[in-house]
Design a protein around this motif. Sequence first.
Motif, short mmCIF file in Angstrom:
data_model
loop_
_atom_site.label_atom_id
_atom_site.label_comp_id
_atom_site.label_asym_id
_atom_site.label_seq_id
_atom_site.Cartn_x
_atom_site.Cartn_y
_atom_site.Cartn_z
N PHE A 26 12.76 12.01 6.46
CA PHE A 26 11.58 11.32 6.96
C PHE A 26 10.81 12.21 7.92
O PHE A 26 9.58 12.19 7.94
N SER A 83 15.21 -2.69 7.20
CA SER A 83 14.69 -2.57 5.85
C SER A 83 15.85 -2.55 4.86
O SER A 83 17.02 -2.53 5.25
N GLU A 99 16.37 8.79 -3.91
CA GLU A 99 15.10 8.97 -3.21
C GLU A 99 14.24 7.72 -3.19
O GLU A 99 13.62 7.41 -2.18
N TYR A 100 14.19 6.97 -4.27
CA TYR A 100 13.28 5.83 -4.33
C TYR A 100 13.62 4.74 -3.33
O TYR A 100 12.77 3.95 -2.96
N ARG A 101 14.85 4.68 -2.85
CA ARG A 101 15.21 3.65 -1.87
C ARG A 101 14.59 3.92 -0.50
O ARG A 101 14.61 3.04 0.36
N TYR A 103 11.43 4.50 0.20
CA TYR A 103 10.01 4.17 0.33
C TYR A 103 9.76 3.01 1.27
O TYR A 103 8.84 3.05 2.09
N ILE A 104 10.52 1.96 1.18
CA ILE A 104 10.27 0.78 2.02
C ILE A 104 10.49 1.09 3.50
O ILE A 104 9.67 0.72 4.33
N GLY A 106 9.89 3.68 4.82
CA GLY A 106 8.78 4.56 5.18
C GLY A 106 7.72 3.85 6.00
O GLY A 106 6.97 4.48 6.74
N SER A 143 4.31 18.19 -1.02
CA SER A 143 4.13 17.32 -2.18
C SER A 143 3.80 18.12 -3.43
O SER A 143 4.33 17.83 -4.51
#
Length: 177
Positions: A26, A83, A99-101, A103-104, A106, A143
């Motif tokens: 992060f 979260s 990785e997708y976990r 996002y929230i 974030g 990115s």
Amino acid sequence: LGDILPAAAYFRTYCTAVTGYILPRFVFPANLSADPYIVPVEHWYSPEFLFSLLILGAMCCLIVRFRRSQPLVSLGMTAMLISPLTAYAVIPLPDVVQEYRAYIPGLGVAFIAAWLYQWMALRLPRFRWLAVAAVAATLMVVSLNRNMVWADSISLWEDAVAKAPDKPRAHFNLGQS
């Protein structure tokens, strides 16, 4: 997918991964992997687990400490801790980290970034836009580099194999690609 760790080992491993893998990314999202290898934490007295509890406990203390004086910091850390990021600690899954976990939680990072900008606007007003531009440029470069990895399945799994050479699934998926 793989075997699921026993609940206690999963909890220790997940808490350690949150502080040693997820939170640092992060701060600076580098060295990401589509399929990271997370070493299971075997014992309750493992130094890495105890250190992760110390960090998570310190975050809880900071939430209480800053709830009135710096509400954005407190809100950001609260959003990160309550979260789904922490919900996964009690729901054993075959993959400790994906990785997708991230996002929230974030959203919590966004609140902390808003506080940091607000702090700079008050104390270093001349540099606030320069800092925003530097952060935006850095994140853009990171990115773009990551997009090259996700360009096709072969480059994605080559990257995963390079970062976790002992993980069979990364090799299997590379072979499939």
